[in-house]
Design a protein around this motif. Structure first.
Motif, PDB file in Angstrom:
ATOM      1  N   VAL A  33     -59.620  32.783 -17.600  1.00  0.00           N
ATOM      2  CA  VAL A  33     -58.401  33.428 -18.078  1.00  0.00           C
ATOM      3  C   VAL A  33     -58.486  34.929 -17.822  1.00  0.00           C
ATOM      4  O   VAL A  33     -59.466  35.573 -18.183  1.00  0.00           O
ATOM      5  N   ALA A  34     -57.432  35.459 -17.208  1.00  0.00           N
ATOM      6  CA  ALA A  34     -57.364  36.902 -16.955  1.00  0.00           C
ATOM      7  C   ALA A  34     -56.151  37.475 -17.668  1.00  0.00           C
ATOM      8  O   ALA A  34     -55.119  36.812 -17.799  1.00  0.00           O
ATOM      9  N   SER A  35     -56.319  38.703 -18.112  1.00  0.00           N
ATOM     10  CA  SER A  35     -55.227  39.444 -18.725  1.00  0.00           C
ATOM     11  C   SER A  35     -55.205  40.809 -18.056  1.00  0.00           C
ATOM     12  O   SER A  35     -55.790  41.760 -18.555  1.00  0.00           O
ATOM     13  N   GLY A  36     -54.618  40.870 -16.890  1.00  0.00           N
ATOM     14  CA  GLY A  36     -54.604  42.101 -16.115  1.00  0.00           C
ATOM     15  C   GLY A  36     -55.874  42.245 -15.297  1.00  0.00           C
ATOM     16  O   GLY A  36     -56.717  41.349 -15.240  1.00  0.00           O
ATOM     17  N   GLU A  37     -56.043  43.390 -14.651  1.00  0.00           N
ATOM     18  CA  GLU A  37     -57.195  43.673 -13.792  1.00  0.00           C
ATOM     19  C   GLU A  37     -58.465  43.955 -14.575  1.00  0.00           C
ATOM     20  O   GLU A  37     -59.569  43.790 -14.063  1.00  0.00           O
ATOM     21  N   ASP A  38     -58.321  44.383 -15.838  1.00  0.00           N
ATOM     22  CA  ASP A  38     -59.466  44.866 -16.612  1.00  0.00           C
ATOM     23  C   ASP A  38     -60.101  43.836 -17.546  1.00  0.00           C
ATOM     24  O   ASP A  38     -61.080  44.145 -18.222  1.00  0.00           O
ATOM     25  N   PHE A  39     -59.522  42.626 -17.613  1.00  0.00           N
ATOM     26  CA  PHE A  39     -60.081  41.655 -18.549  1.00  0.00           C
ATOM     27  C   PHE A  39     -59.960  40.244 -17.993  1.00  0.00           C
ATOM     28  O   PHE A  39     -58.877  39.785 -17.638  1.00  0.00           O
ATOM     29  N   ARG A  40     -61.129  39.578 -17.900  1.00  0.00           N
ATOM     30  CA  ARG A  40     -61.190  38.187 -17.441  1.00  0.00           C
ATOM     31  C   ARG A  40     -62.343  37.505 -18.151  1.00  0.00           C
ATOM     32  O   ARG A  40     -63.430  38.074 -18.280  1.00  0.00           O
ATOM     33  N   VAL A  41     -62.115  36.296 -18.596  1.00  0.00           N
ATOM     34  CA  VAL A  41     -63.144  35.499 -19.268  1.00  0.00           C
ATOM     35  C   VAL A  41     -63.290  34.171 -18.550  1.00  0.00           C
ATOM     36  O   VAL A  41     -62.301  33.456 -18.347  1.00  0.00           O
ATOM     37  N   VAL A  42     -64.511  33.856 -18.159  1.00  0.00           N
ATOM     38  CA  VAL A  42     -64.832  32.558 -17.574  1.00  0.00           C
ATOM     39  C   VAL A  42     -65.807  31.876 -18.525  1.00  0.00           C
ATOM     40  O   VAL A  42     -66.789  32.482 -18.944  1.00  0.00           O
ATOM     41  N   VAL A  53     -71.460  29.216 -22.057  1.00  0.00           N
ATOM     42  CA  VAL A  53     -71.673  30.597 -21.674  1.00  0.00           C
ATOM     43  C   VAL A  53     -70.335  31.168 -21.244  1.00  0.00           C
ATOM     44  O   VAL A  53     -69.462  30.436 -20.754  1.00  0.00           O
ATOM     45  N   ILE A  54     -70.172  32.463 -21.482  1.00  0.00           N
ATOM     46  CA  ILE A  54     -69.003  33.156 -20.969  1.00  0.00           C
ATOM     47  C   ILE A  54     -69.468  34.415 -20.255  1.00  0.00           C
ATOM     48  O   ILE A  54     -70.502  34.990 -20.578  1.00  0.00           O
ATOM     49  N   PHE A  55     -68.703  34.802 -19.261  1.00  0.00           N
ATOM     50  CA  PHE A  55     -68.922  36.050 -18.548  1.00  0.00           C
ATOM     51  C   PHE A  55     -67.578  36.468 -18.008  1.00  0.00           C
ATOM     52  O   PHE A  55     -66.615  35.706 -18.045  1.00  0.00           O
ATOM     53  N   GLY A  56     -67.485  37.693 -17.539  1.00  0.00           N
ATOM     54  CA  GLY A  56     -66.215  38.133 -17.007  1.00  0.00           C
ATOM     55  C   GLY A  56     -66.152  39.621 -16.796  1.00  0.00           C
ATOM     56  O   GLY A  56     -67.163  40.299 -16.629  1.00  0.00           O
ATOM     57  N   THR A  57     -64.944  40.119 -16.848  1.00  0.00           N
ATOM     58  CA  THR A  57     -64.651  41.536 -16.665  1.00  0.00           C
ATOM     59  C   THR A  57     -64.165  42.096 -17.986  1.00  0.00           C
ATOM     60  O   THR A  57     -63.331  41.476 -18.657  1.00  0.00           O
ATOM     61  N   GLY A  58     -64.701  43.242 -18.401  1.00  0.00           N
ATOM     62  CA  GLY A  58     -64.290  43.862 -19.654  1.00  0.00           C
ATOM     63  C   GLY A  58     -64.742  43.103 -20.879  1.00  0.00           C
ATOM     64  O   GLY A  58     -64.167  43.233 -21.953  1.00  0.00           O
ATOM     65  N   LEU A  59     -65.792  42.329 -20.731  1.00  0.00           N
ATOM     66  CA  LEU A  59     -66.234  41.425 -21.789  1.00  0.00           C
ATOM     67  C   LEU A  59     -67.483  41.917 -22.512  1.00  0.00           C
ATOM     68  O   LEU A  59     -67.675  41.648 -23.679  1.00  0.00           O
TER      69      LEU A  59
END
Length: 147
Positions: A33-42, A53-59
């Motif tokens: 799930v992404a919410s814009g360019e600055d936040f993504r959760v996998v 496990v989770i990883f992503g952007t801005g996490l």
């Protein structure tokens, strides 16, 4: 009150590379799930695990590759190692600790081969994801009382 470990955050550099690696292990993709360019959760879950496990952007502000000692419990250390190697993962040889209790940080005290008595909790193998986050396979065939 019951408390269950649900999610562990794994810091990574390249989200898509990490996603491919963990899916290549046979882990189930639960969310991307992404919410814009600055936040993504996998989120991915190992087979048979209640914890993901989770990883992503801005996490996380943790340095990518800084997670270590993440344990995956298996009932047959050699079969689990062989399966991961078959999936292209570089997995260290099976080892046990010289003290016979629990492995130490790094490679100190590692003795090649499974625990000579094949005691539950006593045999290990390790691998890392592409960022260097450290995983340990631990063979548990019989749980300690109350576990």
């Amino acid at each position: 009150m019951e408390m269950k470990l649900e999610v562990v955050v794994v810091p990574v550099t390249d989200v898509d590379r990490a996603k491919g690696f963990y899916q290549g292990l046979g882990w189930r993709l639960d969310a991307d799930v992404a919410s814009g360019e600055d936040f993504r959760v996998v989120q991915l879950t190992p087979p048979g695990s209640a914890c993901s496990v989770i990883f992503g952007t801005g996490l996380s502000s943790a340095r990518p590759g800084s997670a270590e000692g993440l344990h995956l419990v298996v009932t047959d250390i050699e079969a689990a190692r062989a399966e991961l190697v078959g999936r292209g993962v570089e997995v260290g040889e099976v080892f046990h600790d010289a003290g016979g209790v629990f492995h130490r940080a790094g490679t100190a005290g590692r003795v090649p081969g499974p625990d000579p008595e094949r005691s539950s909790y006593g045999s290990f193998a390790s691998f890392a994801d592409p960022d260097g986050n450290g995983w340990v396979l631990q063979e548990i065939t019989e749980r300690l009382p109350g576990r």
